[in-house]
Design an enzyme around this catalytic site. Structure first.
Site, PDB file in Angstrom:
ATOM      1  N   ASP A  27      44.524  26.278 -11.393  1.00 33.71           N
ATOM      2  CA  ASP A  27      43.989  26.657 -10.106  1.00 33.71           C
ATOM      3  C   ASP A  27      45.097  27.445  -9.406  1.00 33.71           C
ATOM      4  O   ASP A  27      46.247  27.392  -9.821  1.00 33.71           O
ATOM      5  CB  ASP A  27      43.660  25.360  -9.344  1.00 33.71           C
ATOM      6  CG  ASP A  27      43.161  25.639  -7.957  1.00 33.71           C
ATOM      7  OD1 ASP A  27      42.432  26.632  -7.797  1.00 33.71           O
ATOM      8  OD2 ASP A  27      43.495  24.867  -7.049  1.00 33.71           O
TER       9      ASP A  27
ATOM     10  N   ASP B 241      38.431  21.495  -8.457  1.00 43.78           N
ATOM     11  CA  ASP B 241      39.018  21.529  -9.792  1.00 43.78           C
ATOM     12  C   ASP B 241      38.620  20.327 -10.636  1.00 43.78           C
ATOM     13  O   ASP B 241      38.958  20.251 -11.809  1.00 43.78           O
ATOM     14  CB  ASP B 241      40.548  21.575  -9.695  1.00 43.78           C
ATOM     15  CG  ASP B 241      41.024  22.721  -8.846  1.00 43.78           C
ATOM     16  OD1 ASP B 241      40.477  23.821  -9.014  1.00 43.78           O
ATOM     17  OD2 ASP B 241      41.905  22.510  -8.003  1.00 43.78           O
TER      18      ASP B 241
END
EC number: 7.6.2.1
Lengths: 801, 353
Positions: A285, A712
């Site tokens: 991420d 995520d």
């Protein structure tokens, strides 16, 4: 405590909630109830729940509560912590219920002396219980290898047993038969063949020690083959003990301890350590992982004018705006990173009373989900769920638009010294699909306004046509901001007339009360009102790179680990960050950008990129490039080796959606896997997971996903190894992860030290384990030839041998 | 985020050598300069050890005689023929004459050897009752089921000692006679039949049941001897310390052999004039031939052997050391050649490691 559905229970401050409750009334004004959900989702900020106004009248009168005879119709028990739909029928009227009225099991009541709630779900139906025990069973490649080995060894064992059984039959009839004087036949086995049969089983028992069977045999549904049941016979317990030790070494590692937040690294699963040394793909991420996720308001563009341009670090410090509110400032959650804004013009504009500037700041102070709290010294503390919002509200506060407090129906702000209370008419919340949030408020003058902030791509489509000029100007500014790696949000408002709003509000209430397709209806209504917006400007928030990211990224690429960055940010921002942290470099031979808007465009772009790539190499690879048909099979090794040079692929979420369709999935995969770096921008959480799954399923590679936010979680769960950064954005990612630590740079140590050592040690252990097993056990096989294959254990004679 | 101030530092991991994985460790880098000397040293050490073992094994003298009685081998043939197909075989004696041209250096051990005899067969090996043999009165009357079919006699009495091992007790006996001069009379050489069993077996594992009125025979009353035995267990020897379950021949037999060809100690020669060994001269071994082995193709041998510090004669160990040692040196030379030849490339390889 026999809590049943329909019971009304009283809760007091600091108590754990025992069941999922519908809040009826509480001690606080407006029947608010503050809860902490740390046990539930790991977020430590205090959240607010409120009772329906009709039920709040019940107060704490036991008699009236006892007479409460409402009926709740609601959804079936599920595991969604942030969603609830239901309807309360009481006194001939219908009230719709949502998550804001619910107190879930596992929460703790805070700052509320008492509250009453009606049990909606109890026991295993509660959302807490529905969420538990759903962890996916992850296993390492060593485990899988071990399972196949165990099957082979077991086969080998049966073979040995068979050979020895035949030997026994032959021996008994040839030799043993003459030996009867001393070696009788016992009853029931006066037959060489039967003796052989018995011997087979005896030898299976004697020789079983070289099958590394553990004490438990677990049946696991293999997820790729559907219902196929695989008997996974796991290694001896000793393997688990070694892994446990390795996990402790990870927990104990001082070099992975972040003193800034007093967080040590944490191995949340103990079974995956050696896999860490085998990682080939890292999916990362961006926000909060590569960057610090400490947001600072850097720049803004208001009505076509950029503020915050002149960045002179020291020069103008003295006449800075940051001393505007010294008291508040010192208690600011981010006090150590004192707010700095390097442009006098904005202050001047505010002083001059530019209405657009005022509106802009007012919007920042009104349109958010921040909770304010006063600490013991009477100073404002903001409880923020996302640091972006915190940065914006803090910025507004420093410019004189101070968000003071909120109730379910009002928001109070201090506008340049005067307290103004706005009536909150509707709250159109943020989600990953809408990518925007809005509030509808009525100001003291009675005007109804819709304030909206959100991703520029989304918001720009909703603007009123009169905004053309401003739109182009602001777009330029936005690209400029993004080019500097700043996170941008567009800001817009709309004046609503009373009648229109009332109609719309009526429809919204109906939609809320609807039982089926409620979400779709509401989304439609939101779309309906969020249009013809007037653009105000845009904000730019800086998110600094974390320490050591560049070094970590460099060493990861030196280790031939491919880094894919999956981010929700704009393409420009993502590319910029990519260059900043060395994921993209200037020495790269080519950077392919896929940004098509239709399936055809995307596939065309992919094809071109591929041609470019393979064509260039064809000239000196002399036909080593695989033929189209075989590509799928030989993808793994051949292609990668024939491609020289570094390439990068940048693809946006829009194109990714098309590219992930089965038809051109392989093209994407092929291209992406040749590239050293892949940056996917504007991707949704689901797409993140899809990308990970794509690589995981089609390449025989070990994947690692690292991220910090709730978005995520899906990617962390689907990768072989998920790592959560315990940072700013709550703890969902950490809770879903296998390992967690506070800084991206610790990844280096986790993979290259702990992973490598774990793998080495495990391999050494297993090699020794097998050697030991075979050495000990094959002795029996050998001895079988000397003892008439009678399943005698040779170790008994160790002193004689 | 409420990271409380008190927690700061509390979660900080301990800075110890163990938790930080800083414990001293050493791993040899097997470079040529270490591996080559290692091979040569190990090779030389093994060859030295091998030579020592081989020569001390070779220094052990053995005198062996097969008295099974296969036709034309010895005068025991008569006995073998006589016992053919008869159970129990009739008592029969035969003799082995041999001449020692020089002194047979002592101490001399007398062994008997059986071949093709599967004492290590599992069904044979489990057929015993250790608690009975350890003198437990209850086990004497109630032998374990593993002893079957030698658990109870046909009259229903418990067999003591029960089981197939005891039943098959080796019952040939030997006596050694020395003729000092040609034509002279034979003098019996004293055989020390004590101290041939393991100390632990004789003193711990095998115990007679408690005496009844001071008599071992009474202690065994109500039991039957194994079917193949001619006399009960308490009459194995007149010596009270060598009869019953602690008869040394019996104890030796009960410790079953690991391989189908095995030797068991029969006696030691170390008394009287024979402390230094067997002197030059003619000898005769009188053999009481009882034990039938021809039925299963086995052989019976009698062996005189001296021993050394490494035990009995066993050339294998020395040879194994010699072979491994030579291989080490050979491999050392091969690697030395490779090392010298390819030294330059080698350096690069090492860098990669």
């Amino acid at each position: 405590m026999n809590v049943k559905v329909g019971d009304i229970i009283k809760l007091e401050n600091n108590q754990f909630v025992a069941a999922d409750l519908l809040l009826l009334s509480s001690s606080e004004p407006h029947s608010l109830c503050y809860i902490e959900t740390a046990e539930l989702d790991g977020e430590t900020n205090i959240k607010v729940r409120h009772a329906l106004s009709v039920t709040s009248e019940l107060g704490e009168e036991i008699s009236s509560l006892a007479e409460f005879d409402g009926t709740v119709v609601c959804e079936a028990p599920n595991n969604k912590l942030d969603k609830f739909t239901g309807v309360l029928f009481w006194k001939d009227s219908k009230h719709c219920l949502n998550n804001e009225n619910m107190i879930l099991r596992g929460c703790v009541i805070r700052n509320t002396s008492w509250c009453f709630g009606m049990v909606i779900f109890a026991g295993p139906d509660t959302k807490l219980m529905q969420n538990s025990g759903k962890t996916k069973f992850k296993r390492t490649s060593i485990d899988r290898l071990m399972n196949t080995l165990v099957v082979w060894i077991f086969g080998f064992l049966v073979c040995l047993g068979f050979i020895l059984a035949i030997g026994n039959s032959i021996w008994e009839s040839e030799v043993g038969d003459q030996f009867r004087t001393f070696l009788f036949w016992s009853e029931g086995e006066k037959n060489a063949v039967f003796s052989g049969f018995l011997t087979f089983w005896s030898y299976i028992i004697i020789l079983n020690t070289f099958v590394p069977i553990s004490l438990y045999v677990s049946t696991v549904c293999s997820d790729t083959d559907g219902v196929f049941l695989s008997f996974s016979i796991l290694m001896d317990e000793s393997m688990e003990v070694i892994r446990l030790g390795h996990s402790y070494f990870i927990n104990w590692d001082q070099k992975m301890y972040y003193s800034g937040k007093a967080t040590p690294a944490q191995a949340r699963t103990t079974t995956l350590n050696e896999e860490l040394g085998q990682i080939q793909y890292v999916f990362s991420d961006k926000t909060g992982t590569l960057t610090q996720n400490i947001m600072t308001f850097k720049k803004c563009s208001i009505n076509g004018k950029i503020y915050g341009e002149e960045q002179d670090d020291l020069g103008q410090q003295t006449n800075m705006t940051k001393k505007k509110e010294p008291v508040d400032f010192s208690v600011d959650p981010q006090a150590d990173r004192a707010f700095q804004f390097f442009d006098q013009h904005l202050i001047e504009s505010i002083k001059l009373g530019d209405p657009k500037v005022h509106e802009f700041l007012r919007l920042l102070a009104l349109c958010h989900t921040v909770m304010s709290q006063e600490d013991s010294a009477g100073q404002l503390i903001y409880q923020v769920q996302s640091p972006d919002e915190g940065a914006l509200v803090t910025a507004a506060r420093n410019f004189g638009f101070i968000f003071k407090s909120r109730t379910p129906e009002t928001i109070t702000i201090e506008e340049l010294g005067t307290l103004v209370t706005y009536q909150l008419l509707a709250f159109l919340d943020f989600n990953n699909i809408r990518k925007r949030m809005s509030v509808i408020v009525r100001n003291p003058e009675g005007q109804i306004k819709l304030y909206s902030k959100g991703a520029d791509t989304i918001l720009f489509e909703k603007l009123h046509s009169s905004n053309e000029d401003l739109l182009t100007l602001t777009s330029d500014h936005l690209s400029e901001f993004a080019g500097e790696g700043l996170r941008t949000l567009a800001i817009a408002y709309r004046d609503l007339d009373d009648k229109y709003f009332k109609e719309w509000h009526k429809m919204l209430e109906d939609a809320h009360a609807a039982t089926d397709e409620r979400d779709e209806q509401i989304a439609g209504l939101y779309e309906e009102i969020e249009r013809d917006l007037m653009l105000l400007g845009a904000t730019a928030i800086e998110d600094k790179l974390q320490e050591g990211v560049i070094e970590t990224v460099t060493s990861l690429s030196l280790a031939n680990i491919k880094i894919w960055v999956l981010t929700g940010d704009k393409q420009e921002t993502a590319i910029n960050i990519g260059y900043a942290c060395n994921i993209l470099t200037d020495d790269m031979n080519d950077v392919f950008v896929i940004a098509g808007n239709t399936a055809e465009e995307v596939s065309e772009e992919l094809r071109k990129a591929k041609e470019n790539l393979f064509g260039r190499n064809r000239s000196f690879s002399n036909g080593h490039v695989v033929s189209e048909k075989k590509q799928q099979l030989e993808l793994d090794s051949v292609v990668e080796e024939t491609i020289t040079g570094d390439y990068a692929l940048i693809i946006n979420g829009h194109s990714l959606a098309y590219a992930l369709e089965s038809g051109i999935k392989n093209d994407l995969l092929e291209l992406a896997c040749v590239c050293k770096t892949v940056v996917c921008c504007r991707v949704t959480p689901l797409q993140k997971a899809q990308v990970v799954e794509l690589v995981k399923n089609h390449r025989n590679a070990v994947t690692l996903a690292i991220g910090d936010g709730a978005n995520d979680v899906s990617m962390i769960k689907s990768a072989h190894i998920g790592i959560g950064i315990s940072g700013q954005e709550g703890l969902q990612a950490v809770l879903a992860s296998d390992y967690s630590f506070a800084q991206f740079r610790y990844l280096q140590r986790l993979l290259f030290i702990h992973g490598r050592w774990s793998y080495f040690r495990m391999c050494k252990f297993l090699r020794y384990f097998f050697y030991k097993n075979f050495a000990f056990t094959l002795v029996h096989f050998w001895f079988g030839f000397f003892c008439g294959f009678s399943a005698q254990v040779g170790k008994k004679y160790i002193f004689f041998l | 985020m409420t990271w409380s101030a008190t927690a700061r530092g509390a979660q900080q991991p301990d800075n110890t050598a163990f938790t930080q994985q800083r414990l001293p460790a050493w791993q040899p880098l097997l470079s040529a300069s270490i591996a080559l000397p290692l091979f040569f040293c190990a090779g030389l050490a093994f060859i030295g050890l091998g030579l020592g073992l081989y020569y001390s094994s070779n220094g052990i003298k053995e005198l062996e005689f097969d008295y099974t009685g296969y036709p034309g081998t010895s005068n025991c043939t008569v006995c073998a023929e006589a016992g053919q197909g008869r159970a129990p075989p009739p008592r029969c004696s035969c003799a082995w004459y041999f001449t020692l041209p020089e002194l047979f250096q002592g101490p001399v051990y007398l062994y008997y050897e059986l071949t093709n005899y599967y004492q290590n067969n599992r069904r044979y090996g489990v057929s015993r009752d250790d608690s009975q043999l350890s003198g437990m009165a209850s086990a004497l009357r109630h032998p374990v089921n593993e002893c079957a079919p030698y658990q109870f006699s046909s009259a229903g009495l418990p067999i003591a000692p029960c089981g197939a091992i005891a039943n098959s007790l080796f019952n040939d006996s030997f006596s050694l006679w020395h003729q000092r001069g040609p034509g002279g009379s034979y003098v019996e050489v004293p055989l020390d039949r004590t101290g041939i069993a393991w100390w632990t077996d004789y003193h711990v594992k095998f115990r007679n049941p408690p005496l009844v009125n001071g008599s071992l025979a009474l202690a065994f009353r109500g039991t039957a001897p194994p079917p193949n035995w001619h006399r009960p267990v308490y009459a194995l020897s007149p010596d009270i310390n060598n009869t019953g379950f602690i008869n040394q021949d019996f104890v030796v037999w009960m410790r079953t052999a690991a391989l189908p060809t095995f030797r068991k100690l029969y006696a030691r020669i170390r008394q009287g004039n024979y402390t230094a060994g067997l002197p030059r001269g003619s000898y005769r071994v009188d053999i009481t031939y009882n034990y039938p082995v021809r039925a299963f193709g086995g052989q019976k041998r009698i062996i005189f052997s001296s021993i050394s510090w490494m035990g009995g004669k066993n050339p294998f160990l020395g040879i194994a050391y010699l072979v491994v040692g030579s291989l080490c040196i050979l491999m050392g030379f091969v690697m030395l050649v490779v090392y010298i030849r390819f030294q330059d490339q080698h350096d690069e390889d090492e860098d990669e490691e």
